[in-house]
Design a protein around this motif. Structure first.
Motif, PDB file in Angstrom:
ATOM      1  N   ALA A 236      31.182  69.570  43.946  1.00 47.72           N
ATOM      2  CA  ALA A 236      32.370  68.744  44.186  1.00 47.72           C
ATOM      3  C   ALA A 236      32.009  67.283  44.387  1.00 47.72           C
ATOM      4  CB  ALA A 236      33.132  69.262  45.404  1.00 47.72           C
ATOM      5  N   THR A 237      30.797  67.021  44.873  1.00 47.06           N
ATOM      6  CA  THR A 237      30.362  65.631  45.070  1.00 47.06           C
ATOM      7  C   THR A 237      29.836  65.014  43.784  1.00 47.06           C
ATOM      8  OG1 THR A 237      28.084  66.248  45.659  1.00 47.06           O
ATOM      9  CG2 THR A 237      29.712  66.178  47.438  1.00 47.06           C
ATOM     10  N   GLY A 238      29.631  65.826  42.745  1.00 50.22           N
ATOM     11  CA  GLY A 238      29.085  65.319  41.494  1.00 50.22           C
ATOM     12  C   GLY A 238      27.589  65.101  41.529  1.00 50.22           C
ATOM     13  N   ALA A 239      26.924  65.626  42.566  1.00 41.22           N
ATOM     14  CA  ALA A 239      25.479  65.424  42.693  1.00 41.22           C
ATOM     15  C   ALA A 239      24.731  66.213  41.625  1.00 41.22           C
ATOM     16  CB  ALA A 239      25.014  65.860  44.081  1.00 41.22           C
ATOM     17  N   ASP A 240      23.688  65.612  41.115  1.00 37.25           N
ATOM     18  CA  ASP A 240      22.852  66.258  40.104  1.00 37.25           C
ATOM     19  C   ASP A 240      21.614  66.830  40.793  1.00 37.25           C
ATOM     20  OD1 ASP A 240      21.695  67.142  37.793  1.00 37.25           O
ATOM     21  OD2 ASP A 240      21.011  65.161  37.123  1.00 37.25           O
ATOM     22  N   VAL A 241      21.704  68.079  41.211  1.00 33.24           N
ATOM     23  CA  VAL A 241      20.621  68.742  41.923  1.00 33.24           C
ATOM     24  C   VAL A 241      20.169  69.938  41.102  1.00 33.24           C
ATOM     25  CG1 VAL A 241      19.881  69.767  44.106  1.00 33.24           C
ATOM     26  CG2 VAL A 241      21.702  68.049  44.095  1.00 33.24           C
ATOM     27  N   SER A 242      18.876  70.090  40.928  1.00 26.27           N
ATOM     28  CA  SER A 242      18.360  71.186  40.106  1.00 26.27           C
ATOM     29  C   SER A 242      18.663  72.527  40.753  1.00 26.27           C
ATOM     30  CB  SER A 242      16.847  71.036  39.916  1.00 26.27           C
ATOM     31  OG  SER A 242      16.173  71.256  41.134  1.00 26.27           O
ATOM     32  N   PRO A 243      18.922  73.572  39.951  1.00 29.02           N
ATOM     33  CA  PRO A 243      19.201  74.904  40.501  1.00 29.02           C
ATOM     34  C   PRO A 243      18.093  75.423  41.403  1.00 29.02           C
ATOM     35  CG  PRO A 243      19.746  74.812  38.166  1.00 29.02           C
ATOM     36  CD  PRO A 243      19.036  73.532  38.493  1.00 29.02           C
ATOM     37  N   ALA A 244      16.846  75.041  41.130  1.00 31.23           N
ATOM     38  CA  ALA A 244      15.726  75.509  41.951  1.00 31.23           C
ATOM     39  C   ALA A 244      15.787  74.953  43.369  1.00 31.23           C
ATOM     40  CB  ALA A 244      14.400  75.113  41.302  1.00 31.23           C
ATOM     41  N   HIS A 245      16.508  73.845  43.555  1.00 28.73           N
ATOM     42  CA  HIS A 245      16.625  73.236  44.871  1.00 28.73           C
ATOM     43  C   HIS A 245      17.929  73.616  45.571  1.00 28.73           C
ATOM     44  CE1 HIS A 245      13.663  69.823  43.628  1.00 28.73           C
ATOM     45  NE2 HIS A 245      13.037  70.854  44.145  1.00 28.73           N
ATOM     46  N   ALA A 272      21.143  69.049  59.575  1.00 24.37           N
ATOM     47  CA  ALA A 272      20.200  69.747  58.700  1.00 24.37           C
ATOM     48  C   ALA A 272      20.375  69.325  57.253  1.00 24.37           C
ATOM     49  CB  ALA A 272      20.399  71.262  58.832  1.00 24.37           C
ATOM     50  N   ALA A 273      21.625  69.136  56.835  1.00 27.53           N
ATOM     51  CA  ALA A 273      21.871  68.716  55.450  1.00 27.53           C
ATOM     52  C   ALA A 273      21.310  67.323  55.194  1.00 27.53           C
ATOM     53  CB  ALA A 273      23.372  68.755  55.155  1.00 27.53           C
ATOM     54  N   ALA A 274      21.514  66.423  56.156  1.00 26.97           N
ATOM     55  CA  ALA A 274      20.975  65.060  55.998  1.00 26.97           C
ATOM     56  C   ALA A 274      19.454  65.096  55.880  1.00 26.97           C
ATOM     57  CB  ALA A 274      21.400  64.197  57.186  1.00 26.97           C
ATOM     58  N   TRP A 275      18.804  65.896  56.722  1.00 25.91           N
ATOM     59  CA  TRP A 275      17.342  65.981  56.686  1.00 25.91           C
ATOM     60  C   TRP A 275      16.841  66.617  55.396  1.00 25.91           C
ATOM     61  CZ3 TRP A 275      14.907  70.917  57.010  1.00 25.91           C
ATOM     62  CH2 TRP A 275      13.511  70.854  56.977  1.00 25.91           C
ATOM     63  N   ALA A 276      17.463  67.752  54.987  1.00 18.16           N
ATOM     64  CA  ALA A 276      17.000  68.467  53.799  1.00 18.16           C
ATOM     65  C   ALA A 276      17.197  67.633  52.535  1.00 18.16           C
ATOM     66  CB  ALA A 276      17.738  69.799  53.674  1.00 18.16           C
ATOM     67  N   PHE A 277      18.356  67.022  52.376  1.00 18.55           N
ATOM     68  CA  PHE A 277      18.609  66.206  51.192  1.00 18.55           C
ATOM     69  C   PHE A 277      17.691  64.988  51.170  1.00 18.55           C
ATOM     70  CE2 PHE A 277      22.175  68.894  50.672  1.00 18.55           C
ATOM     71  CZ  PHE A 277      22.683  68.711  49.398  1.00 18.55           C
ATOM     72  N   SER A 278      17.460  64.401  52.336  1.00 20.33           N
ATOM     73  CA  SER A 278      16.570  63.245  52.403  1.00 20.33           C
ATOM     74  C   SER A 278      15.142  63.632  52.050  1.00 20.33           C
ATOM     75  CB  SER A 278      16.617  62.642  53.810  1.00 20.33           C
ATOM     76  OG  SER A 278      15.742  61.543  53.920  1.00 20.33           O
ATOM     77  N   SER A 279      14.709  64.825  52.472  1.00 14.51           N
ATOM     78  CA  SER A 279      13.349  65.284  52.170  1.00 14.51           C
ATOM     79  C   SER A 279      13.127  65.487  50.685  1.00 14.51           C
ATOM     80  CB  SER A 279      13.068  66.584  52.927  1.00 14.51           C
ATOM     81  OG  SER A 279      13.153  66.386  54.321  1.00 14.51           O
ATOM     82  N   LEU A 280      14.206  65.780  49.960  1.00 15.14           N
ATOM     83  CA  LEU A 280      14.109  65.965  48.514  1.00 15.14           C
ATOM     84  C   LEU A 280      14.322  64.665  47.752  1.00 15.14           C
ATOM     85  CD1 LEU A 280      16.024  69.342  48.021  1.00 15.14           C
ATOM     86  CD2 LEU A 280      13.569  68.953  47.851  1.00 15.14           C
ATOM     87  N   GLY A 281      14.497  63.565  48.478  1.00 15.21           N
ATOM     88  CA  GLY A 281      14.709  62.277  47.830  1.00 15.21           C
ATOM     89  C   GLY A 281      16.127  62.077  47.340  1.00 15.21           C
ATOM     90  N   LEU A 282      17.060  62.893  47.834  1.00 20.21           N
ATOM     91  CA  LEU A 282      18.456  62.794  47.402  1.00 20.21           C
ATOM     92  C   LEU A 282      19.298  61.926  48.326  1.00 20.21           C
ATOM     93  CD1 LEU A 282      18.938  66.558  46.497  1.00 20.21           C
ATOM     94  CD2 LEU A 282      18.593  64.675  44.898  1.00 20.21           C
TER      95      LEU A 282
END
Length: 322
Positions: A236-245, A272-282
């Motif tokens: 819904a946010t339009g984020a391009d995140v790989s299925p593996a992540h 947790a979402a802020a930390w996890a997404f930030s750790s992946l460079g998102l």
């Protein structure tokens, strides 16, 4: 005089327990508020407002449909556990009660008020409050145990950058050790009344051959259903995140959501979402936005529970004939 002293001594421990419960309740709420305050300070209010704006009709419809399945699975799990403890609950009643508890959890502080309400109401209906409270506690604990195992397994297999393989291995070994301890309690511990009750509940309600396959299946479907709603929030946010992540992200955030330091579900999930997404460079902002969208979808999906509450409130009660 002796009676007054006895009553005073009896009320004193109760008063102490009440104060401790009150302190713990406020501490949990303060923890959730602190997490949200830090997030607003770090990323601003924009991601929060974006999350509200991006909650659309199709995502809400999908969340309602998926949550109906996960609620059915959770109600079935509760029925299996309650049956093992001798406090049967019909499946239809369990589904309605679970919807009601989810709605209360999603709208009241702490995230567990609905479960307590479900246990107390069922206990009054069957005339055994103690077993009903234990049934709900074991049902939630068994579901979280399966969720934790799935999360650790997915993180280990996919080797996510925000969790090192070594840390996942340690967590998996710790979990196995915990299970071994529970299954191999020594005779001295089993001799205690609490130890016997704990072990009896574990083997009769959770690990019994009639129960554990259904609990495992129901919990797995429920976790995957919630993860699917999270993936819908990401899309819904339009984020391009790989299925593996995507799946590991969802499981990590959902596991953090179970931490009872929240305000009606808000707080640990967004952190947790802020930390996890930030750790992946998102970016932490994207993580907060996704978490807000997921929170809104989860809240709307529990609205059938409000209908159950309304119907129960308006249902007439009849006095029993003498």
């Amino acid at each position: 005089m002796g009676t007054a002293i006895s009553q005073t001594s009896t009320n004193a421990p109760r008063s102490g327990r009440s104060r401790r419960r009150s302190i713990w309740t406020w501490a949990r709420l303060a923890g959730g508020a602190a997490i949200l305050a830090v997030l607003v300070w770090r990323v601003g209010t924009g991601p929060l407002l974006d999350g509200l704006r991006l909650t659309t009709g199709w995502s809400i419809a999908a969340a309602l449909a998926i949550t109906s399945l996960t609620t059915l699975c959770c109600a079935w799990r509760w029925r299996l556990v309650a049956g093992g403890l001798g406090v049967e609950v019909p499946l239809g009643t369990a589904v309605a009660a679970y919807y009601r508890s989810q709605f209360l959890n999603a709208t009241l502080p702490g995230g567990v008020v609905g479960d307590v309400h479900r246990a107390v109401r069922h206990g009054r209906e069957v005339g055994d409050l103690g077993r009903s409270l234990r049934a709900v506690a074991w049902e939630r604990a068994s579901g979280f145990a399966v969720q934790l195992m799935l999360t650790v397994g997915v993180l280990f297999l996919l080797s996510q950058p925000f969790v090192s393989p070594g840390a996942v291995t340690v967590a998996a070994v710790a979990g196995l050790v915990l299970v071994a301890v529970l299954l191999g309690l020594n005779g001295r511990r089993l001799s205690s009344r609490i130890g016997r009750a704990f072990t009896s509940d574990l083997f009769d309600a959770v690990l019994a051959p009639r129960a554990w396959p259904g609990i495992l299946l129901a919990s797995t479907i429920a976790v995957l259903g919630h993860a699917t709603v999270f993936l819908i929030a990401v899309r819904a946010t339009g984020a391009d995140v790989s299925p593996a992540h995507l799946l590991p992200l969802a499981l990590v955030v959902l596991t953090a959501s179970a931490v009872p330091t929240n305000i009606a579900g808000w707080g640990p999930r967004e952190g947790a979402a802020a930390w996890a997404f930030s750790s992946l460079g998102l970016g932490a902002s994207l993580g907060v936005t996704v978490a807000v969208v997921y929170g809104m979808l989860a809240l709307v999906a529990t609205l059938p529970g409000a209908i159950v509450l309304l119907v129960a409130h308006k249902r007439p009660t009849y006095a029993k004939c003498p």
